[in-house]
Write a protein that holds these residues in place. Structure first.
Motif, PDB file in Angstrom:
ATOM      1  N   ALA A   1       8.029  57.911  18.442  1.00  0.00           N
ATOM      2  CA  ALA A   1       8.255  56.731  18.786  1.00  0.00           C
ATOM      3  C   ALA A   1       7.348  56.018  19.271  1.00  0.00           C
ATOM      4  O   ALA A   1       7.347  54.504  19.619  1.00  0.00           O
ATOM      5  CB  ALA A   1       9.190  56.352  18.178  1.00  0.00           C
ATOM      6  N   LEU A   2       7.540  56.454  20.585  1.00  0.00           N
ATOM      7  CA  LEU A   2       6.758  55.859  22.088  1.00  0.00           C
ATOM      8  C   LEU A   2       5.020  56.398  21.694  1.00  0.00           C
ATOM      9  O   LEU A   2       4.533  55.284  21.783  1.00  0.00           O
ATOM     10  CB  LEU A   2       7.131  57.119  22.963  1.00  0.00           C
TER      11      LEU A   2
ATOM     12  N   GLU B   1      21.484  60.093  23.933  1.00  0.00           N
ATOM     13  CA  GLU B   1      23.362  59.391  24.117  1.00  0.00           C
ATOM     14  C   GLU B   1      23.070  57.745  25.098  1.00  0.00           C
ATOM     15  O   GLU B   1      23.102  57.357  24.860  1.00  0.00           O
ATOM     16  CB  GLU B   1      24.264  60.062  24.418  1.00  0.00           C
ATOM     17  N   ASP B   2      22.332  57.823  25.951  1.00  0.00           N
ATOM     18  CA  ASP B   2      22.763  56.801  27.060  1.00  0.00           C
ATOM     19  C   ASP B   2      21.414  57.082  26.604  1.00  0.00           C
ATOM     20  O   ASP B   2      21.585  54.520  27.238  1.00  0.00           O
ATOM     21  CB  ASP B   2      22.143  58.002  28.539  1.00  0.00           C
ATOM     22  N   PHE B   3      20.348  56.458  26.646  1.00  0.00           N
ATOM     23  CA  PHE B   3      19.010  55.821  25.971  1.00  0.00           C
ATOM     24  C   PHE B   3      19.035  54.747  24.112  1.00  0.00           C
ATOM     25  O   PHE B   3      18.873  53.506  25.017  1.00  0.00           O
ATOM     26  CB  PHE B   3      17.549  56.854  25.477  1.00  0.00           C
ATOM     27  N   LEU B   4      19.895  55.252  23.950  1.00  0.00           N
ATOM     28  CA  LEU B   4      20.425  54.901  22.865  1.00  0.00           C
ATOM     29  C   LEU B   4      21.547  53.738  22.903  1.00  0.00           C
ATOM     30  O   LEU B   4      20.985  52.474  22.774  1.00  0.00           O
ATOM     31  CB  LEU B   4      21.100  55.799  22.148  1.00  0.00           C
ATOM     32  N   LYS B   5      22.800  54.168  23.727  1.00  0.00           N
ATOM     33  CA  LYS B   5      22.790  53.235  24.910  1.00  0.00           C
ATOM     34  C   LYS B   5      22.427  51.729  25.772  1.00  0.00           C
ATOM     35  O   LYS B   5      22.805  50.510  25.068  1.00  0.00           O
ATOM     36  CB  LYS B   5      24.438  53.845  24.999  1.00  0.00           C
ATOM     37  N   GLY B   6      20.506  51.685  25.807  1.00  0.00           N
ATOM     38  CA  GLY B   6      20.831  50.829  26.819  1.00  0.00           C
ATOM     39  C   GLY B   6      20.341  50.629  27.844  1.00  0.00           C
ATOM     40  O   GLY B   6      20.194  50.363  28.420  1.00  0.00           O
ATOM     41  N   LYS B   7      21.445  52.174  28.356  1.00  0.00           N
ATOM     42  CA  LYS B   7      21.423  52.259  29.726  1.00  0.00           C
ATOM     43  C   LYS B   7      20.116  52.304  30.474  1.00  0.00           C
ATOM     44  O   LYS B   7      18.928  53.184  30.407  1.00  0.00           O
ATOM     45  CB  LYS B   7      21.941  53.358  30.106  1.00  0.00           C
TER      46      LYS B   7
ATOM     47  N   GLY C   1      13.091  47.878  21.585  1.00  0.00           N
ATOM     48  CA  GLY C   1      13.105  47.631  19.741  1.00  0.00           C
ATOM     49  C   GLY C   1      14.084  48.692  18.717  1.00  0.00           C
ATOM     50  O   GLY C   1      15.464  48.511  19.385  1.00  0.00           O
ATOM     51  N   LYS C   2      14.459  48.634  17.674  1.00  0.00           N
ATOM     52  CA  LYS C   2      15.701  49.173  16.968  1.00  0.00           C
ATOM     53  C   LYS C   2      15.598  50.432  18.065  1.00  0.00           C
ATOM     54  O   LYS C   2      14.615  51.605  17.678  1.00  0.00           O
ATOM     55  CB  LYS C   2      14.862  49.858  15.697  1.00  0.00           C
ATOM     56  N   ARG C   3      16.651  51.092  18.164  1.00  0.00           N
ATOM     57  CA  ARG C   3      16.924  52.059  18.429  1.00  0.00           C
ATOM     58  C   ARG C   3      17.585  53.320  17.960  1.00  0.00           C
ATOM     59  O   ARG C   3      19.130  53.275  18.175  1.00  0.00           O
ATOM     60  CB  ARG C   3      17.223  52.292  20.589  1.00  0.00           C
TER      61      ARG C   3
END
Length: 195
Positions: free
Chosen positions: A73-74, A11-17, A60-62
């Motif tokens: 994806a990585l 969740e935090d990764f998807l939010k760009g934290k 990129g698109k998260r």
């Protein structure tokens, strides 16, 4: 921040934290470097590819369903970077190989032209020492490229006379030329028709 829940990390990764990105980076960097090493020979290059894979993933698109999806994806992003780098390296090597081959060819051609010029100068000097009729037939035949019949027609003589004079002239040229020059000139006559 230390993540104990994969869901919270995702969740935090998807939010760009950034702390989530740093956690993902630290968690997967070594294995991504190992994977990237399959594209290059040096470990520093593998690290560069892995880092570029992380950067592409981050920018990129998260939209990942799970941490496994993010990891896949990585790997995919790293694969693209590695393949691009391999392609660029192959193009670079091909350009270098092509350049080196061209330089070698130019050098060989240059040397060939020098040898040819020297042999031709020696030939012209030797031709000048031939009797007048033999000299004229050699010039018309080999230097101007006329056939035996054309030479006979031009000089209004029998074709057999042309052949005999050519043989006589070649015999005299053999005496006046160095052996290597004469052999070189004969090879040009046979192989390239240059004379």
């Amino acid at each position: 921040m230390n993540y104990t829940s994969e869901k919270e990390l995702l969740e935090d990764f998807l939010k760009g934290k950034e702390q989530a990105c740093a956690h993902v980076y630290n968690r997967y960097f070594n294995r991504i470097c190992l994977y990237a090493s399959s594209f290059v020979d040096e470990s520093k290059e593998a690290e560069d590819i892995a880092e570029e894979g992380f950067i592409r993933l981050w920018h990129g698109k998260r939209s990942f369903d799970s941490l496994s999806h993010l990891k896949a994806a990585l790997y995919q992003a790293t694969r693209h970077v590695g393949l691009n780098q391999q392609t660029a390296r192959m193009r670079r090597l091909n350009r270098v190989d092509s350049y080196v081959a061209q330089q070698e060819q130019d050098q060989k051609s240059h040397l060939h032209e020098i040898v040819y010029a020297e042999a031709m100068a020696e030939l012209y000097e030797a031709i000048q020492k031939l009797p007048p009729k033999a000299r004229e037939i050699i010039q018309l035949s080999y230097l101007e490229g006329n056939s035996n019949q054309e030479v006979a027609d031009l000089l209004q003589i029998n074709i057999q006379t042309v052949k005999n004079q050519k043989l006589r002239a070649l015999s005299l040229l053999r005496q006046h030329l160095k052996r290597d020059s004469f052999n070189y000139l004969l090879s040009l006559i046979v192989l390239f028709g240059k004379i």
